[in-house]
Design a protein around this motif. Structure first.
Motif, PDB file in Angstrom:
ATOM      1  N   ALA A 430      16.210  14.284   9.405  1.00  0.00           N
ATOM      2  CA  ALA A 430      15.168  13.936   8.433  1.00  0.00           C
ATOM      3  C   ALA A 430      15.149  12.458   8.100  1.00  0.00           C
ATOM      4  CB  ALA A 430      15.350  14.772   7.167  1.00  0.00           C
ATOM      5  N   ASP A 431      16.340  11.822   8.062  1.00  0.00           N
ATOM      6  CA  ASP A 431      16.427  10.412   7.675  1.00  0.00           C
ATOM      7  C   ASP A 431      16.600   9.478   8.866  1.00  0.00           C
ATOM      8  OD1 ASP A 431      16.220  11.080   4.970  1.00  0.00           O
ATOM      9  OD2 ASP A 431      18.382  11.434   4.804  1.00  0.00           O
ATOM     10  N   VAL A 432      16.333   9.982  10.066  1.00  0.00           N
ATOM     11  CA  VAL A 432      16.407   9.145  11.268  1.00  0.00           C
ATOM     12  C   VAL A 432      14.984   8.955  11.780  1.00  0.00           C
ATOM     13  CG1 VAL A 432      17.377   8.902  13.580  1.00  0.00           C
ATOM     14  CG2 VAL A 432      18.688  10.090  11.804  1.00  0.00           C
ATOM     15  N   PRO A 433      14.385   7.815  11.530  1.00  0.00           N
ATOM     16  CA  PRO A 433      12.951   7.639  11.828  1.00  0.00           C
ATOM     17  C   PRO A 433      12.611   7.666  13.314  1.00  0.00           C
ATOM     18  CG  PRO A 433      13.951   5.555  11.150  1.00  0.00           C
ATOM     19  CD  PRO A 433      14.982   6.613  10.913  1.00  0.00           C
ATOM     20  N   THR A 434      13.596   7.454  14.188  1.00  0.00           N
ATOM     21  CA  THR A 434      13.300   7.403  15.630  1.00  0.00           C
ATOM     22  C   THR A 434      13.395   8.764  16.306  1.00  0.00           C
ATOM     23  OG1 THR A 434      15.622   6.868  16.093  1.00  0.00           O
ATOM     24  CG2 THR A 434      14.079   5.018  15.818  1.00  0.00           C
ATOM     25  N   VAL A 435      13.687   9.817  15.530  1.00  0.00           N
ATOM     26  CA  VAL A 435      13.830  11.152  16.113  1.00  0.00           C
ATOM     27  C   VAL A 435      13.063  12.163  15.265  1.00  0.00           C
ATOM     28  CG1 VAL A 435      15.419  12.977  16.813  1.00  0.00           C
ATOM     29  CG2 VAL A 435      16.116  10.582  17.011  1.00  0.00           C
ATOM     30  N   VAL A 436      12.256  12.990  15.937  1.00  0.00           N
ATOM     31  CA  VAL A 436      11.538  14.076  15.268  1.00  0.00           C
ATOM     32  C   VAL A 436      11.944  15.385  15.933  1.00  0.00           C
ATOM     33  CG1 VAL A 436       9.299  15.059  14.707  1.00  0.00           C
ATOM     34  CG2 VAL A 436       9.590  12.571  14.712  1.00  0.00           C
ATOM     35  N   LEU A 437      12.677  16.239  15.202  1.00  0.00           N
ATOM     36  CA  LEU A 437      13.140  17.519  15.736  1.00  0.00           C
ATOM     37  C   LEU A 437      11.997  18.532  15.733  1.00  0.00           C
ATOM     38  CD1 LEU A 437      16.108  17.941  16.660  1.00  0.00           C
ATOM     39  CD2 LEU A 437      15.874  16.091  14.994  1.00  0.00           C
ATOM     40  N   ARG A 438      11.838  19.259  16.846  1.00  0.00           N
ATOM     41  CA  ARG A 438      10.786  20.261  16.966  1.00  0.00           C
ATOM     42  C   ARG A 438      11.373  21.604  17.396  1.00  0.00           C
ATOM     43  NH1 ARG A 438       6.589  18.138  14.195  1.00  0.00           N
ATOM     44  NH2 ARG A 438       5.782  16.200  15.130  1.00  0.00           N
ATOM     45  N   ARG A 439      10.869  22.670  16.788  1.00  0.00           N
ATOM     46  CA  ARG A 439      11.260  24.013  17.203  1.00  0.00           C
ATOM     47  C   ARG A 439      10.302  24.524  18.273  1.00  0.00           C
ATOM     48  NH1 ARG A 439      13.832  27.739  12.503  1.00  0.00           N
ATOM     49  NH2 ARG A 439      14.767  26.104  11.196  1.00  0.00           N
ATOM     50  N   LEU A 440      10.795  25.487  19.039  1.00  0.00           N
ATOM     51  CA  LEU A 440       9.983  26.135  20.055  1.00  0.00           C
ATOM     52  C   LEU A 440       9.828  27.614  19.728  1.00  0.00           C
ATOM     53  CD1 LEU A 440      11.633  24.434  23.127  1.00  0.00           C
ATOM     54  CD2 LEU A 440       9.219  24.260  22.571  1.00  0.00           C
ATOM     55  N   SER A 441       8.922  28.256  20.395  1.00  0.00           N
ATOM     56  CA  SER A 441       8.753  29.694  20.209  1.00  0.00           C
ATOM     57  C   SER A 441      10.051  30.417  20.528  1.00  0.00           C
ATOM     58  CB  SER A 441       7.630  30.217  21.117  1.00  0.00           C
ATOM     59  OG  SER A 441       7.628  31.629  21.143  1.00  0.00           O
ATOM     60  N   ARG A 442      10.369  31.410  19.707  1.00  0.00           N
ATOM     61  CA  ARG A 442      11.601  32.159  19.909  1.00  0.00           C
ATOM     62  C   ARG A 442      11.567  32.970  21.196  1.00  0.00           C
ATOM     63  NH1 ARG A 442      13.337  35.529  14.793  1.00  0.00           N
ATOM     64  NH2 ARG A 442      13.332  33.396  13.936  1.00  0.00           N
ATOM     65  N   SER A 443      10.402  33.129  21.765  1.00  0.00           N
ATOM     66  CA  SER A 443      10.281  33.915  23.003  1.00  0.00           C
ATOM     67  C   SER A 443      10.442  33.059  24.256  1.00  0.00           C
ATOM     68  CB  SER A 443       8.912  34.602  23.045  1.00  0.00           C
ATOM     69  OG  SER A 443       7.869  33.635  23.056  1.00  0.00           O
ATOM     70  N   GLN A 444      10.625  31.752  24.101  1.00  0.00           N
ATOM     71  CA  GLN A 444      10.763  30.883  25.275  1.00  0.00           C
ATOM     72  C   GLN A 444      12.220  30.850  25.724  1.00  0.00           C
ATOM     73  OE1 GLN A 444       8.557  27.162  25.473  1.00  0.00           O
ATOM     74  NE2 GLN A 444      10.401  26.098  26.172  1.00  0.00           N
ATOM     75  N   PRO A 445      12.473  30.949  27.036  1.00  0.00           N
ATOM     76  CA  PRO A 445      13.852  30.971  27.529  1.00  0.00           C
ATOM     77  C   PRO A 445      14.506  29.594  27.499  1.00  0.00           C
ATOM     78  CG  PRO A 445      12.332  30.982  29.359  1.00  0.00           C
ATOM     79  CD  PRO A 445      11.491  31.090  28.115  1.00  0.00           C
ATOM     80  N   LEU A 446      15.801  29.592  27.711  1.00  0.00           N
ATOM     81  CA  LEU A 446      16.553  28.345  27.806  1.00  0.00           C
ATOM     82  C   LEU A 446      16.244  27.632  29.123  1.00  0.00           C
ATOM     83  CD1 LEU A 446      20.112  29.425  26.599  1.00  0.00           C
ATOM     84  CD2 LEU A 446      18.657  27.722  25.476  1.00  0.00           C
ATOM     85  N   PRO A 447      16.228  26.300  29.112  1.00  0.00           N
ATOM     86  CA  PRO A 447      16.177  25.568  30.386  1.00  0.00           C
ATOM     87  C   PRO A 447      17.524  25.688  31.081  1.00  0.00           C
ATOM     88  CG  PRO A 447      16.500  24.046  28.570  1.00  0.00           C
ATOM     89  CD  PRO A 447      16.297  25.396  27.951  1.00  0.00           C
ATOM     90  N   PRO A 448      17.642  25.244  32.335  1.00  0.00           N
ATOM     91  CA  PRO A 448      18.951  25.243  33.004  1.00  0.00           C
ATOM     92  C   PRO A 448      19.970  24.484  32.154  1.00  0.00           C
ATOM     93  CG  PRO A 448      17.210  24.753  34.569  1.00  0.00           C
ATOM     94  CD  PRO A 448      16.569  24.755  33.214  1.00  0.00           C
ATOM     95  N   SER A 449      21.074  25.134  31.801  1.00  0.00           N
ATOM     96  CA  SER A 449      22.031  24.540  30.866  1.00  0.00           C
ATOM     97  C   SER A 449      23.360  25.261  30.940  1.00  0.00           C
ATOM     98  CB  SER A 449      21.483  24.606  29.436  1.00  0.00           C
ATOM     99  OG  SER A 449      21.120  25.934  29.096  1.00  0.00           O
ATOM    100  N   SER A 450      24.422  24.565  30.541  1.00  0.00           N
ATOM    101  CA  SER A 450      25.766  25.150  30.520  1.00  0.00           C
ATOM    102  C   SER A 450      25.859  26.278  29.515  1.00  0.00           C
ATOM    103  CB  SER A 450      26.796  24.072  30.195  1.00  0.00           C
ATOM    104  OG  SER A 450      26.713  23.002  31.103  1.00  0.00           O
ATOM    105  N   LEU A 451      25.064  26.212  28.466  1.00  0.00           N
ATOM    106  CA  LEU A 451      25.058  27.280  27.461  1.00  0.00           C
ATOM    107  C   LEU A 451      24.806  28.640  28.107  1.00  0.00           C
ATOM    108  CD1 LEU A 451      25.070  28.339  24.556  1.00  0.00           C
ATOM    109  CD2 LEU A 451      22.671  27.586  24.356  1.00  0.00           C
TER     110      LEU A 451
END
Length: 733
Positions: A430-451
């Motif tokens: 919220a207090d970092v002006p150079t970054v805007v966090l965005r949520r995605l639809s809960r139905s969208q899958p993960l991208p390729p990732s270690s998670l």
């Protein structure tokens, strides 16, 4: 007075003189032979080959014949030029010098299978990078080795919903029966083109006159068919041969990991202890080892990736696909370590840099395997949260997207934990002006990732932070063009290397903002409340890391953080991030030492004490790792001030469990291997016509026959031609 002995001495002296003359003639011939070779051949010293890789089912890559492949050079600057190579040219086979912009799967399919006319391929770098993008990877990276399958999230399996790497044409996963080399030096490329213009350029469609400019490529591979085949052959050789001939090696390296707070390395975590994992995809100061520790604190994990690849061996700049994320995580680790109350936080934080994720999640799958089998200090049940950095350098309108798994959130407990995780991230940004966090639809899958590899084993709350909401923004994913320029890391003209090292680029500022958000989020996830706003990533750290990994590794800062014996690991160009088979790689070492210097502490120990801290009563090797590094330059900038750095940075093996279990045909774990080879090189020279070569051969054969006949005749008439010397008689005065 003459004697019989005098004749013998003269004869012995003549023979010695004859041997000396023969030796001199032979030596002169050898020297002249080397000189002749240098006059005939022009070696190409700055090239990168396409090599053979294998997995459980097939082989990919390229190779030459055992003796190398030779062909007349033909420059292809537009697709129509291939007509000469494939049909019209009268002097096949040809080695095609291909402009980088034409190096695509569609064009390569036209050359594939035409070995009677194609001897090999040399690819020049496109400058600037192809505007339309270029990715030789597949559209669904690591397909089949993530969490989604026909039994778990079948609607998301095989990237059915989103083709993450939409520009991927799969070229790097094709198998070619001829050698392919990358020409990395523009000057060598120009030499080849000039040789082509001088000797091979046809006039008005007519055939060029001999001699012609040719190229010879050596890249014969020992392994064939699949990992199952090559590992079986190597295993049999190792079992029954004194000098075994190994034909392939598993891709392997080391994961780099550290804990926010020092922990005892002599015991293991209890099941109720929790960690927060901060991870990225991607080392020990001496022989690597896995340390065991005990700490009764919940733990978080933060992760980033260390490795990348391209079509060519050990050319893997990986600016957006790897470097930006692990640089950001290093900066976040430094910022978090500076929090005043870091030692009293309720939860611990584990930073992980995974190696081999490009090849079916080698690093993360090995860590999960070790956790499940009690071979790693942290167990899966100890993980409280998992935060992963994906590709983060190409954000549009400052947006950073939070990807989560829809399948695990069907569990209400996990869903609530994920919701809390997202809320903390949003609050941190919220207090970092150079970054805007965005949520995605809960139905969208993960991208390729270690998670995904962790979710295969256990439902945990996790998030992947990335600059893309759907398909990758990176138009050069896993390619030779994923360089500093791809993420807009540029420097003003006229600056010295030292000025470039310390020049804070716009990209460094943007990534520092992401690192600040990550550091603050981890602080709150670890239970911190009082100093979140004081956590601030240093853009100077980010810009130095970007410069070292993407522009010039041999710089004053990297030199200062490494051991003296590792100086040779730093070249004048950027580091390459291919996992390889000899480990730790340069990247692994540098990341480990960067993490140690950024999060560790300089302590007052001598070199001997630092290398063996057990002799110091106040130090504990069960809690820390110690490294004697070169240190910064002194005030006169002539000598360095070496020092001892104490940190918690450690290594863990990144070798697929398939090779430990000898399950070379596994579909559960990565099975990628790299073929061995004897010789890789390229050179150009002039070749004569077939007719002249035949005439030369016949003349040589005729001279040989004539010399044999003459030798026979001389030997047959030796008693006539060579009169034996008269026996010396008595001598009188």
């Amino acid at each position: 007075m003459a004697t019989d002995g005098g004749v013998y001495v003269d004869d012995l002296g003549s023979r010695s003189l004859l041997r000396l003359v023969s030796f001199c003639v032979l030596l002169a011939g050898l020297c002249e032979g080397n000189s002749v070779e240098k006059k005939i051949y022009i070696p190409l010293n700055k090239t990168a080959p396409c090599v053979r890789l294998l997995n459980a089912t097939h082989q990919i890559g390229c190779q030459s014949s055992v003796s190398g492949d030779t062909g007349v050079i033909h420059v292809v600057q537009k697709e129509e030029d291939l007509q000469w190579v494939l049909t019209d040219g009268p002097n096949p086979p040809y080695v095609v010098l291909l402009e980088g912009t034409l190096f695509t799967r569609n064009l390569m399919q036209k050359l594939k299978g035409r070995t009677s006319r194609i001897a090999g391929l040399a690819v020049s770098l496109a400058k600037p990078s192809p505007a339309s993008g270029f990715s030789p990877s597949v559209q669904c990276p690591n397909d089949g080795f993530g969490v989604y399958s026909n039994s778990y999230g079948p609607e998301f399996a095989h990237c059915r919903e989103i083709a993450w790497n939409s520009l991927g044409d799969g070229l790097a996963y094709e198998d070619f029966s001829f050698p392919i080399f990358l020409l990395e030096d523009e000057n060598e490329t120009n030499v080849i083109k000039q040789c082509y213009r001088d000797h091979n350029l046809s006039q008005n469609g007519s055939a060029p006159a001999f001699p012609l400019c040719a190229m010879q490529l050596f890249s014969h591979m020992h392994a064939v068919i699949s990992t199952v085949t090559c590992m079986r052959r190597s295993f049999i050789q190792s079992s029954f041969s004194i000098n075994p001939e190994i034909v392939c090696d598993p891709l392997s390296d080391y994961n780099v990991w550290s804990m926010l707070k020092p922990v005892n390395t002599s015991e293991t975590l209890e099941p109720d202890d929790k960690v927060v994992v901060a991870a990225t995809r991607e080392g020990d100061w001496g022989l690597p080892r896995i340390s065991i520790f005990k700490v009764y604190l919940p733990c978080l994990v933060c992760r980033a990736q260390l490795d990348s690849r391209s079509f060519f061996w050990n050319v893997a700049p990986g600016a957006e696909s790897a470097v930006a994320s692990f640089v950001t995580q290093l900066a976040a680790a430094e910022a978090l370590q500076k929090a005043p109350d870091v030692t009293t936080l309720p939860r611990n934080v584990m930073f992980v840099f995974f190696q081999g994720e490009t090849f079916d999640y080698i690093g993360s799958s090995r860590m999960v395997y070790d956790m499940e089998n009690g071979k790693f200090p942290v167990q899966l049940e100890n993980i409280d949260s998992f935060v992963e950095l994906g590709q983060v350098a190409l954000r549009n309108s400052l947006e950073l997207w939070m990807h989560t798994d829809p399948m695990s959130q069907k569990n209400e407990t996990v869903q609530n934990q994920v919701e809390e995780l997202l809320t903390i991230l949003e609050k941190s940004g919220a207090d970092v002006p150079t970054v805007v966090l965005r949520r995605l639809s809960r139905s969208q899958p993960l991208p390729p990732s270690s998670l995904q590899r962790f979710l295969r084993a256990r439902n945990i709350s996790g998030v992947v932070l990335a600059d893309h909401s759907a398909v990758f923004h990176n138009h050069y994913y896993q390619s030779i063009y994923d360089t500093a320029e791809n993420i807009n890391v540029t420097y003003p003209e006229g600056q010295s290397p030292e000025e470039d090292l310390n020049f804070v680029t716009d990209t460094a500022k943007a990534l520092a903002g992401v690192a600040t958000v990550l550091g603050r989020a981890l602080y709150q996830l670890a239970g911190g409340t009082n100093f979140s706003h004081t956590i601030q990533a240093d853009p100077q750290t980010v810009t130095r890391l970007l410069y070292g990994f993407l522009v010039r590794a041999n710089n004053s800062w990297f030199q200062s953080i490494l051991r003296p014996d590792l100086r040779s690991y730093l070249g004048d160009g950027p580091l390459q991030h291919y996992i390889a088979v000899s480990s730790p790689t340069n990247t692994t070492y540098v990341v480990q030492y960067a993490l140690a210097n950024l999060t560790g502490k300089v302590i007052d120990l001598t070199r001997e004490q630092c290398q063996d801290p057990s002799k110091v009563p106040t130090e504990n090797k069960d809690l820390y790792e110690y490294a004697w590094v070169q240190g910064p330059l002194n005030s006169n900038e002539t000598d360095r001030l070496p020092r001892c750095v104490r940190s918690t940075a450690r290594l863990a093996r990144a070798l697929s469990p398939a090779f430990e279990l000898k399950q070379w045909g596994s579909t559960e774990y990565s099975t990628w291997t790299e073929s061995r080879w004897k010789d890789i090189r390229a050179r150009i020279f002039l070749i004569a016509s077939k007719e002249l070569e035949f005439i030369t051969l016949m003349v040589g054969f005729g001279v040989l026959v004539f010399s044999l006949v003459v030798t026979y005749c001389i030997n047959a008439k030796a008693d006539v031609l060579f009169i034996a010397p008269r026996e010396p008689g008595s001598v009188s005065y």
